[in-house]
Design a protein around this motif. Structure first.
Motif, PDB file in Angstrom:
ATOM      1  N   GLY A 150       0.798  -1.218   0.000  1.00  0.00           N
ATOM      2  CA  GLY A 150       0.000   0.000   0.000  1.00  0.00           C
ATOM      3  C   GLY A 150       0.835   1.274   0.000  1.00  0.00           C
ATOM      4  O   GLY A 150       0.665   2.144  -0.888  1.00  0.00           O
ATOM      5  N   PRO A 151       1.763   1.445   0.953  1.00  0.00           N
ATOM      6  CA  PRO A 151       2.606   2.656   0.926  1.00  0.00           C
ATOM      7  C   PRO A 151       3.419   2.786  -0.353  1.00  0.00           C
ATOM      8  O   PRO A 151       3.580   3.895  -0.899  1.00  0.00           O
ATOM      9  CB  PRO A 151       3.513   2.464   2.151  1.00  0.00           C
ATOM     10  CG  PRO A 151       2.751   1.554   3.063  1.00  0.00           C
ATOM     11  CD  PRO A 151       2.010   0.635   2.160  1.00  0.00           C
ATOM     12  N   GLU A 152       3.931   1.661  -0.839  1.00  0.00           N
ATOM     13  CA  GLU A 152       4.724   1.715  -2.069  1.00  0.00           C
ATOM     14  C   GLU A 152       3.877   2.130  -3.261  1.00  0.00           C
ATOM     15  O   GLU A 152       4.339   2.867  -4.141  1.00  0.00           O
ATOM     16  CB  GLU A 152       5.372   0.351  -2.324  1.00  0.00           C
ATOM     17  CG  GLU A 152       6.269   0.347  -3.532  1.00  0.00           C
ATOM     18  CD  GLU A 152       7.222  -0.835  -3.544  1.00  0.00           C
ATOM     19  OE1 GLU A 152       8.089  -0.877  -4.432  1.00  0.00           O
ATOM     20  OE2 GLU A 152       7.116  -1.700  -2.650  1.00  0.00           O
ATOM     21  N   SER A 328      -4.347   4.933  -4.740  1.00  0.00           N
ATOM     22  CA  SER A 328      -3.427   3.790  -4.711  1.00  0.00           C
ATOM     23  C   SER A 328      -3.060   3.414  -3.287  1.00  0.00           C
ATOM     24  O   SER A 328      -3.053   2.231  -2.914  1.00  0.00           O
ATOM     25  CB  SER A 328      -2.170   4.108  -5.513  1.00  0.00           C
ATOM     26  OG  SER A 328      -2.459   4.261  -6.880  1.00  0.00           O
ATOM     27  N   GLY A 329      -2.744   4.406  -2.460  1.00  0.00           N
ATOM     28  CA  GLY A 329      -2.373   4.117  -1.077  1.00  0.00           C
ATOM     29  C   GLY A 329      -3.507   3.539  -0.259  1.00  0.00           C
ATOM     30  O   GLY A 329      -3.286   2.797   0.699  1.00  0.00           O
ATOM     31  N   SER A 330      -4.749   3.849  -0.650  1.00  0.00           N
ATOM     32  CA  SER A 330      -5.909   3.349   0.092  1.00  0.00           C
ATOM     33  C   SER A 330      -6.084   1.842  -0.036  1.00  0.00           C
ATOM     34  O   SER A 330      -6.862   1.240   0.713  1.00  0.00           O
ATOM     35  CB  SER A 330      -7.180   4.060  -0.387  1.00  0.00           C
ATOM     36  OG  SER A 330      -7.120   5.435  -0.094  1.00  0.00           O
ATOM     37  N   ALA A 475       2.435  -3.139  -9.318  1.00  0.00           N
ATOM     38  CA  ALA A 475       1.978  -1.779  -9.634  1.00  0.00           C
ATOM     39  C   ALA A 475       0.828  -1.753 -10.642  1.00  0.00           C
ATOM     40  O   ALA A 475      -0.160  -1.034 -10.428  1.00  0.00           O
ATOM     41  CB  ALA A 475       3.148  -0.938 -10.119  1.00  0.00           C
ATOM     42  N   PRO A 476       0.879  -2.501 -11.763  1.00  0.00           N
ATOM     43  CA  PRO A 476      -0.239  -2.421 -12.717  1.00  0.00           C
ATOM     44  C   PRO A 476      -1.542  -3.008 -12.178  1.00  0.00           C
ATOM     45  O   PRO A 476      -2.613  -2.704 -12.707  1.00  0.00           O
ATOM     46  CB  PRO A 476       0.268  -3.240 -13.914  1.00  0.00           C
ATOM     47  CG  PRO A 476       1.741  -3.333 -13.745  1.00  0.00           C
ATOM     48  CD  PRO A 476       1.972  -3.322 -12.275  1.00  0.00           C
ATOM     49  N   LEU A 477      -1.450  -3.869 -11.150  1.00  0.00           N
ATOM     50  CA  LEU A 477      -2.651  -4.495 -10.610  1.00  0.00           C
ATOM     51  C   LEU A 477      -3.412  -3.588  -9.655  1.00  0.00           C
ATOM     52  O   LEU A 477      -4.616  -3.775  -9.432  1.00  0.00           O
ATOM     53  CB  LEU A 477      -2.276  -5.793  -9.881  1.00  0.00           C
ATOM     54  CG  LEU A 477      -1.797  -6.952 -10.745  1.00  0.00           C
ATOM     55  CD1 LEU A 477      -1.178  -8.046  -9.884  1.00  0.00           C
ATOM     56  CD2 LEU A 477      -2.953  -7.516 -11.566  1.00  0.00           C
TER      57      LEU A 477
END
Length: 751
Positions: A150-152, A328-330, A475-477
């Motif tokens: 999540g953070p990444e 994204s982070g959520s 990342a793409p997922l």
């Protein structure tokens, strides 16, 4: 037979069912009136019910299975031996496995047994009640493991705007922490309102309607499929960060990992407390030590952030970029609803222990997420294609030694455990959909190893396909992930707002406020993810949700049509056209006395079993057995056909619970109790195993009888609709083929 495997389309979800998993459809007053009318018509043509009972050549009371509360789990196994009804049968696997297949069949069975284990004979699933200290790691693995990606995912978006965009990481993370807190408090209200378990599908369907419920189910199922794909991808990233030489093979290794998860879940591996708690606690310990050591080092320099590497901005820093990073982070919140789904798995008082565990989980999630972001900010770490953010932090804090290896191993282990968690929840949602006639009934059925095999296979195939299509990259997922997760969150919390508004009990305003806040924030994330990441793959998730609703609606339409055709209607029920009487009661009494006088009937020899010597009708002593799921038109036609043969008849109903068994008894009495009925309450929650076991036990009680199993069968017009109905007769024929003098026949009902 129970609706779990019955071959019809009736049984829509009824409001008055005694439990969320009830399978027996509730008859309304109109149908009960028709049932009584049919009973009166039967009374005019059938003989005395007591005469039918006296004509039985067997004693139908062969014993009972233990109640679920009596089935206690063993240390690590999920399955417990259960003494079969009627004593230990011989020769036939209770799951329906043919003991004399062809050579090709024997090879296939051998391979399957090596990979998956032998079919479980005379066993039942043991559901253990978990203590909070065990439930926390088992049910929180999905949520806590998201700290690994999540953070990444958030930073990977911000880094596109260069060093200036990275300065937004702390406020964006603070907003996500507030969202975690709000959604966690919201699910505490859900647990209070649904103490028997309230997932997004159940809550949304009950309070918002069928289509919102289907949308929530689509979001959940997308979430679970992507949980497997993302967890395996993140696990592979953790492994390759420590062992870079494996990088070229991550797709092949990941697919093998999914195959192992598939085999393990088809074998019915239980989430044993110590075994499955260890990776979660190890990961929590590793991250806490990492954060503590990193903060200690930062304190030496006065908490001055280390300058980040020089970055080249590829996008401008604007609101859209920040919103994409927030969405994204959520994804670090995935799995937060797992505890509200599993309330019955806790020890009493269940809902209170579940709420306490949820509070612990949210607290740990916030601490791990915030601690990781703080270290990233202080150490100047940025995402890298070759090494995960968590691995970079561990390298800086621990060096290449034991603690670094321990952190990476714990990360990979909890991610795989999170993937395995989806294998429990995905088939469960499919089961609920199939129970409500919105998915094929094959998803109601338990497999050879008493697992929802069809749902498990579907999840594995879908997850492996997505994982391979995205080359095993996390990342793409992520864009696909956020849409499904927050769609389910939004609909669940909106459903809770409607629930409190309707109920208005004590503290309803406070509960409504919590759920309204959770619904609003979840909706913001859902819309943000859908809009900002639409071209990055969110369009695919939206398309899948739309297709899912379309397909499930069409399935529901078909089952509604079939259910309508099966409903009891005056003058549409077949009643024997002539007076039917059972065989002479003295014949039945003579056979029964002969049976009871020999406490242990002699089993036939192998030669006798193989040589079935009846050559004239007088030498055949018949008994008709009619497995009946519900008293609809198809069931009534099968009963009428069996009674018209004027042979002894035994109706057999297999129920998954005593509550449903009692309801069926009441319906049977409303009909008039014209034929002998035996109800078996089975711990299998499946049909073939207990049905074969019972018929086999009757055969061993009276091996001289010819048993005719008469099944109602739905015959549909279109080939595509055949996939929506179980082929119970074929499965029973395969299972009972080794036994002599057993006939399986069907009474067709065309729709």
């Amino acid at each position: 037979m129970s609706n779990t495997d019955r071959d019809d389309g009736g049984g829509a979800q009824q409001g008055g069912a005694p439990s969320p998993d009830a399978l027996l459809p509730t008859l309304d007053e109109e149908q009960l009136g028709v049932l009584r009318w049919v009973g009166r018509e039967w009374g005019r043509v059938s003989g005395d019910p007591e005469a039918w009972r006296r004509a039985l050549p067997v004693d139908p009371d062969l014993g009972r299975y233990p109640a679920p509360s009596e089935i206690l789990p063993v240390r690590f196994g999920r399955f417990v031996r259960v003494s079969p009804v009627g004593g230990q049968p011989s020769g036939v696997e209770a799951t329906g496995e043919d003991t004399r297949p062809s050579r090709l069949g024997r090879v296939g069975s051998g391979v399957r047994h090596v990979l998956l284990g032998a079919p479980l004979r005379s066993t039942a699933i043991a559901y253990e009640r978990m203590r909070k200290v065990v439930a926390l790691p088992v049910l929180s693995a999905d949520a806590l493991s998201s700290v690994a990606y999540g953070p990444e995912a958030m930073l990977a978006v911000l880094v596109l705007g260069g060093a200036s965009a990275l300065s937004y990481s702390v406020p964006v993370a603070a907003t996500i922490v507030f969202l975690m807190l709000a959604v966690g408090m919201s699910y505490r209200q859900t647990i209070r309102a649904y103490p028997h378990g309230g997932g997004s599908y159940i809550v949304a369907t009950a309070n918002l309607g069928r289509v919102p419920g289907l949308a929530a189910a689509a979001g959940l199922m997308t979430d679970y499929i992507l949980t497997v794909a993302v967890s395996v991808a993140s696990g592979m990233a953790a492994v390759t960060s420590a062992i870079p030489s494996l990088e070229p093979d991550i797709v092949a290794i990941g697919v093998v990992v999914i195959a192992v998860l598939l085999a393990g879940n088809l074998r019915g591996v239980r989430q044993a407390g110590v075994l499955f708690a260890a990776p979660t606690y190890a990961f929590v310990l590793a991250v806490f030590v990492l954060v503590a050591l990193g903060l200690f080092d930062a304190a030496d320099r006065g908490f001055q952030p280390v300058a980040a590497p020089r970055l080249t901005a590829t996008e401008g820093v604007d609101v859209l970029l920040v919103l994409r990073a927030f969405a994204s982070g959520s994804t670090a919140m995935t799995g937060i609803e797992a505890i509200s789904n599993a309330v019955p798995a806790f020890r009493p008082t269940e809902w209170r222990n579940a709420r306490t565990t949820l509070t612990w989980m949210v607290g740990l999630l916030i601490a791990l997420f915030a601690g990781t972001i703080a270290l990233v900010h202080l150490d100047g770490v940025v995402p890298s294609a070759k090494e995960t953010v968590l691995s970079q932090l561990a390298h800086r804090a621990f060096g290449p030694g034991f603690l670094y290896v321990f952190t990476q191993a714990a990360t990979a282990a909890i991610l795989l455990l999170a993937a395995n968690t989806a294998y429990n929840d995905f088939p469960r949602v499919l089961f609920l959909l199939a129970r409500d006639n919105q998915a094929p009934r094959i998803f109601l059925r338990l497999g050879d190893r008493l697992a929802f095999s069809n749902g498990i296979i579907l999840l594995s195939v879908a997850a492996a396909a997505i994982y391979a299509a995205f080359d095993g990259r996390t990342a793409p997922l992520i864009p696909l992930y956020a849409v499904g997760v927050f769609l389910a969150f939004t609909l669940s919390q909106a459903g809770m707002v409607v629930h409190w508004w309707r109920l208005r009990d004590r503290h309803w305003r406070k509960s409504l406020a919590f759920n309204a806040t959770g619904a609003l924030l979840s909706a913001i994330v859902f819309i943000t993810a859908g809009v900002t990441k639409f071209t990055e793959g969110a369009w695919f998730a939206v398309l899948v949700v739309g297709l899912f609703i379309l397909v499930t609606t069409r399935i529901r339409h078909h089952y509604d049509v079939v259910g309508k055709a099966l409903e009891l209607h005056p003058h549409a029920v077949e009643v024997p056209s002539r007076t039917i009487t059972p065989p002479r009661s003295e014949d039945g009494a003579k056979r029964t006395n002969a049976q009871t006088s020999s406490p242990e009937p002699e089993a036939p020899t192998e030669a006798q079993s193989e040589a079935e010597t009846e050559e004239t009708p007088e030498e055949i002593h018949p008994l008709s057995i009619v497995p009946i799921a519900t008293l609809d038109l198809a069931g009534m036609r099968a009963l009428a056909y069996a009674a018209s043969l004027q042979q002894p008849v035994l109706a057999l109903h297999i129920s998954p619970s005593e509550d449903e068994a009692q309801r069926f008894r009441e319906y049977w009495r409303e009909w008039g109790d014209h034929l002998p009925l035996k109800i078996v309450v089975s711990p299998y929650r499946t049909i073939v195993a207990p049905l074969v076991n019972y018929i086999e036990s009757l055969h061993h009680q009276r091996p001289d009888l010819t048993l005719t199993v008469i099944l109602p069968e739905i015959v549909v017009r279109h080939w595509r609709h055949r996939l929506l109905h179980n082929r119970l007769a074929a499965r029973l024929r395969r299972a009972l083929r080794p036994l002599p003098k057993i006939v399986v026949t069907t009474v067709p009902f065309h729709v």
